[in-house]
Design a protein around this motif. Structure first.
Motif, PDB file in Angstrom:
ATOM      1  N   ARG A 256       0.915  -1.074  -0.071  1.00  0.00           N
ATOM      2  CA  ARG A 256       0.063  -0.086  -0.142  1.00  0.00           C
ATOM      3  C   ARG A 256       0.919   1.327  -0.036  1.00  0.00           C
ATOM      4  O   ARG A 256       1.953   1.376   0.559  1.00  0.00           O
ATOM      5  CB  ARG A 256      -0.948   0.009   1.298  1.00  0.00           C
ATOM      6  N   PRO A 257       0.383   2.301  -0.819  1.00  0.00           N
ATOM      7  CA  PRO A 257       1.228   3.599  -0.821  1.00  0.00           C
ATOM      8  C   PRO A 257       1.738   4.107   0.610  1.00  0.00           C
ATOM      9  O   PRO A 257       2.962   4.347   0.690  1.00  0.00           O
ATOM     10  CB  PRO A 257       0.572   4.403  -1.478  1.00  0.00           C
ATOM     11  N   VAL A 258       0.795   4.091   1.615  1.00  0.00           N
ATOM     12  CA  VAL A 258       1.101   4.617   2.930  1.00  0.00           C
ATOM     13  C   VAL A 258       2.224   3.719   3.678  1.00  0.00           C
ATOM     14  O   VAL A 258       3.023   4.150   4.324  1.00  0.00           O
ATOM     15  CB  VAL A 258      -0.060   4.658   3.844  1.00  0.00           C
ATOM     16  N   ALA A 517       5.580  10.462   2.015  1.00  0.00           N
ATOM     17  CA  ALA A 517       4.065  10.514   1.757  1.00  0.00           C
ATOM     18  C   ALA A 517       3.991  11.172   0.259  1.00  0.00           C
ATOM     19  O   ALA A 517       2.926  10.911  -0.288  1.00  0.00           O
ATOM     20  CB  ALA A 517       3.511  11.027   2.681  1.00  0.00           C
ATOM     21  N   ALA A 518       4.884  12.349   0.113  1.00  0.00           N
ATOM     22  CA  ALA A 518       4.354  13.195  -1.070  1.00  0.00           C
ATOM     23  C   ALA A 518       4.889  12.389  -2.460  1.00  0.00           C
ATOM     24  O   ALA A 518       4.291  12.622  -3.235  1.00  0.00           O
ATOM     25  CB  ALA A 518       5.375  14.333  -1.145  1.00  0.00           C
ATOM     26  N   ILE A 519       5.736  11.593  -2.321  1.00  0.00           N
ATOM     27  CA  ILE A 519       6.334  10.712  -3.358  1.00  0.00           C
ATOM     28  C   ILE A 519       5.162   9.683  -3.714  1.00  0.00           C
ATOM     29  O   ILE A 519       4.813   9.407  -4.697  1.00  0.00           O
ATOM     30  CB  ILE A 519       7.441   9.881  -3.199  1.00  0.00           C
ATOM     31  N   ALA A 520       4.778   8.840  -2.600  1.00  0.00           N
ATOM     32  CA  ALA A 520       3.778   7.911  -2.539  1.00  0.00           C
ATOM     33  C   ALA A 520       2.322   8.267  -2.647  1.00  0.00           C
ATOM     34  O   ALA A 520       1.457   7.490  -2.837  1.00  0.00           O
ATOM     35  CB  ALA A 520       3.847   7.038  -1.271  1.00  0.00           C
ATOM     36  N   LYS A 521       1.969   9.709  -2.764  1.00  0.00           N
ATOM     37  CA  LYS A 521       0.684  10.442  -2.805  1.00  0.00           C
ATOM     38  C   LYS A 521      -0.379   9.484  -1.588  1.00  0.00           C
ATOM     39  O   LYS A 521      -1.193   9.126  -2.213  1.00  0.00           O
ATOM     40  CB  LYS A 521       0.202  10.034  -3.936  1.00  0.00           C
ATOM     41  N   SER A 522       0.186   9.613  -0.390  1.00  0.00           N
ATOM     42  CA  SER A 522      -0.590   9.176   0.631  1.00  0.00           C
ATOM     43  C   SER A 522      -0.586  10.057   1.855  1.00  0.00           C
ATOM     44  O   SER A 522      -0.100  11.089   1.651  1.00  0.00           O
ATOM     45  CB  SER A 522       0.225   7.631   0.875  1.00  0.00           C
ATOM     46  N   SER A 523      -1.310   9.511   2.876  1.00  0.00           N
ATOM     47  CA  SER A 523      -1.377  10.377   3.951  1.00  0.00           C
ATOM     48  C   SER A 523      -0.035  10.353   4.766  1.00  0.00           C
ATOM     49  O   SER A 523       0.284   9.301   5.109  1.00  0.00           O
ATOM     50  CB  SER A 523      -2.562   9.569   4.833  1.00  0.00           C
ATOM     51  N   PRO A 524       0.287  11.858   4.967  1.00  0.00           N
ATOM     52  CA  PRO A 524       1.416  11.866   5.888  1.00  0.00           C
ATOM     53  C   PRO A 524       1.400  11.191   6.967  1.00  0.00           C
ATOM     54  O   PRO A 524       2.436  10.773   7.710  1.00  0.00           O
ATOM     55  CB  PRO A 524       1.768  13.474   6.046  1.00  0.00           C
ATOM     56  N   LEU A 525       0.327  11.393   7.923  1.00  0.00           N
ATOM     57  CA  LEU A 525       0.156  11.095   9.179  1.00  0.00           C
ATOM     58  C   LEU A 525       0.333   9.694   9.281  1.00  0.00           C
ATOM     59  O   LEU A 525       0.865   8.982  10.198  1.00  0.00           O
ATOM     60  CB  LEU A 525      -1.092  11.642   9.730  1.00  0.00           C
ATOM     61  N   MET A 526      -0.596   9.033   8.341  1.00  0.00           N
ATOM     62  CA  MET A 526      -0.366   7.375   8.400  1.00  0.00           C
ATOM     63  C   MET A 526       1.004   6.872   8.073  1.00  0.00           C
ATOM     64  O   MET A 526       1.444   5.719   8.809  1.00  0.00           O
ATOM     65  CB  MET A 526      -1.688   6.757   7.363  1.00  0.00           C
TER      66      MET A 526
END
Length: 637
Positions: A256-258, A517-526
């Motif tokens: 998963r991206p996160v 998270a910016a690279i993965a395009k996901s939630s920074p907090l998670m």
């Protein structure tokens, strides 16, 4: 950061390259007077920040500095130019005794103001606010009742303490001195490693070593990020450099991206724990403690290996649980391609050998940098022409400039803490909350460091937390553990250091996790929560430095092996429990048993080490044996 163009870009590049080259020269042939070196360091690295970083991204010019930016740059140069011109006067004056006249007050105010603005633009807004609060506390702390009350300070005393106390703190304190000397030369060495193609060697080595195994891209990310961390010294730049390749690969095979972002950020922050360089904070640690850097990297070696072992174990179990595939064969380099860059390891060997032979860190880094240029020339693919040398020097300058202002800002905070007595007050509050319980004291200090790290970079966070926490560890720890304060000095600092590093990946504000998270395009907090879970070894090893001296290669061979085996078993159990997989998938009871066994072995020191070892090894072994007995056997023909 602005993307400058034309003559101005060339001018800034040449300026930063020349500044780095001069620092490298001084590292090999000797530094000038300390106050002169510190003045030169700040003079060459603070002004370019106003040209490179816009005041307000999105509103300020993106390709060129404004007139206001040029004025800020000139104003920031004035105090440091004055110090260099009057170095003898500054060196000979008696701090807090000789008059601090109006001229020096104006320059001090200018130095602090420009440093704040440079910190806000190029480092962290949180650090800028911490500096403001520290200076304000010196001015108004005497109005605060109770434990936090301080004595009144005149304006002249505040400005002098914040700017020009070379022996104690402030902008020109010892912290700036260590950055201007040893750390600067190591940053140049790291830039030359990248310029020579050592990064390519690390990337290919990680892919060749781990790419063929289950969850290969995640393991490549872990290995590559650890190797990159030895030369970058920055968790965020580590994420950006290696994550651009590894995060998409992890997502492609099923992560998963996160989770992919969490893996990359956990692996990247660990680079600061990995000898032989260990980031800027480790050099500050050596300066504060007076312990030779060679001893520090030896003491930290097993802990760093355990940190990456735990991440590899976690991604392995999770990949097995999800049935993920290895990397595609077309993406895995052949070992002969890795061997073509193998000669680039020689300068690293030179660096380690010189430091272990007790040469100064700056001289060792100087020799290793020169060796890097010479060794790289042995093969065409790694040979550095004048463009690569210039680019490497300029990149080193780009790394040093934000670090220079962040460390100078941390010097102001430390000066305020010591001059007002706040360091004693905060230490007293934590000590009172611990109520004589050493384990609780360590938990409170760990939380304090993680909170500090939310808004400021690793090195300033470590410096401030060490000033508050280390005296408390030495005081209470000597009674609880039976060691002398001198024996506890390095373990106490490594404890603070580890949590300062982990703060870069811990929620709610985690710079490395946000970049991943910016690279993965996901939630920074998670992403930061997954990074914290994967970096569990940093928490266990941090406490082990104090409770299990064998982890620092202290004691007999049996002590070292037992301490290491306990950590290996405990971390294996914890990682398998979270993933729900050991030899096969596990249900809730087995996972709970593994988790309890791992936590007991890692953190409970109320029983003999052999009992902890039995739990750390026995619980995973028993569950693995049970799973093996339950596994279906192939039918006989």
């Amino acid at each position: 950061m602005r993307d400058l163009a034309g003559p101005l870009k060339l001018l800034v590049t040449l300026w930063l390259a020349a500044a780095s080259a001069i620092h490298l020269y001084f590292g090999g042939f000797g530094f000038p007077e300390p106050i002169t070196m510190r003045g030169f360091h700040l003079l060459v690295f603070v002004p370019p920040l106003f040209l490179l970083f816009p005041a307000f991204p999105g509103r300020s010019p993106a390709r060129r500095p404004s007139v206001i930016d040029w004025l800020w740059a000139l104003a920031s140069a004035a105090p440091h130019a004055w110090v260099m011109w009057n170095w003898d006067k500054v060196s000979d004056r008696m701090e807090y005794v000789d008059p601090f006249g109006w001229e020096m007050m104006v320059l001090a105010a200018l130095a602090i103001l420009t440093l704040l603005e440079a910190t806000r633009r190029a480092v962290e807004v949180g650090l800028a606010w911490m500096i403001i609060i520290s200076v304000a506390y010196m001015g108004f702390g005497h109005y605060i009742p109770g434990l936090l009350n301080s004595r009144p300070f005149s304006v002249a005393e505040i400005l002098e303490a914040s700017w020009l106390v070379p022996t104690a703190g402030g902008v020109y304190g010892p912290l700036t001195g260590i950055v201007a000397t040893t750390i600067a030369v190591f940053i140049v060495f790291g830039a030359f490693m990248q310029g020579s193609g050592t990064g390519r060697l690390f990337t290919n080595l990680g892919a060749a070593a781990a790419g063929r195994f289950t969850g290969g891209p995640a393991k490549v990310a872990v290995i590559t990020s650890g190797l990159f961390g030895t030369m970058s010294g920055s968790s965020v730049s580590n994420v950006i450099t290696t994550g651009a390749m590894t995060i998409p690969l992890m997502i492609r095979i099923g992560y998963r991206p996160v989770v992919a972002a969490g893996i990359e950020s956990a692996a990247s922050v660990g680079g600061a724990l990995m000898p032989p360089v260990m980031g800027a904070a480790a050099f500050v640690l050596a300066e504060i403690t007076g312990i030779p850097y060679g001893e520090i990297i030896v003491a930290a070696a097993i802990g760093a290996v355990l940190y990456y072992f735990a991440i590899l174990a976690a991604v392995h179990f999770e990949a097995k649980q999800a049935g993920m595939a290895p990397m595609p064969l077309r993406d895995i380099p052949a070992w002969r391609e890795v061997a073509q860059d193998a000669h680039l390891v020689i300068p690293i060997v030179v660096l380690v050998w010189l430091m272990m032979d007790r040469w100064s860190g700056n001289y060792a880094a100087f020799c290793a940098t020169i060796a890097m240029v010479g060794i790289a020339a042995l093969r065409r693919r790694s040979r550095m022409g004048w463009r690569q040398v210039l680019e490497s020097l300029a990149n080193a300058g780009l790394t040093m400039a934000p670090l220079a202002v962040s460390i100078a800002g941390a010097g102001i905070v430390v000066s305020a803490l010591t001059a007002t007595g706040l360091v004693v007050a905060l230490g007293g509050i934590i000590k009172d909350l611990a109520a004589g319980n050493f384990a609780l004291l360590l938990v409170l200090l760990a939380v304090t460091v993680l909170v500090l790290g939310m808004g400021i970079p690793t090195t300033p966070s470590y410096i401030i937390a060490a000033a508050i926490g280390v005296p408390q560890i030495l005081d209470l720890g000597s009674k609880a553990l039976g060691y002398s304060a001198q024996e506890l000095l390095l373990p106490a600092h490594l404890f603070i250091f580890y949590f300062a590093v982990l703060a870069d990946a811990s929620p709610p504000v985690a710079a490395a996790a946000f970049a991943a998270a910016a690279i993965a395009k996901s939630s920074p907090l998670m992403a930061s929560m997954h990074a914290t879970r994967l970096g569990i070894a940093g928490f266990t090893v941090g406490f082990a430095f104090l409770y299990d001296p064998g982890i620092m290669l202290r004691g007999s061979l049996v002590d070292i092996l037992v301490a290491t085996a306990i950590q290996v078993g405990a971390l294996t159990a914890l990682c398998a429990a979270y993933a729900g997989y050991l030899r096969a998938s596990m249900g809730g009871p087995a996972r709970l048993l593994l988790a309890c066994g791992g936590l007991f072995a890692a953190f409970y020191h109320g029983v003999p080490d052999m009992v902890r070892l039995a739990v750390a090894v026995g619980v995973p072994a028993a569950i693995a044996l049970t799973q093996g007995m339950r596994a279906p056997r192939p039918l006989r023909p």
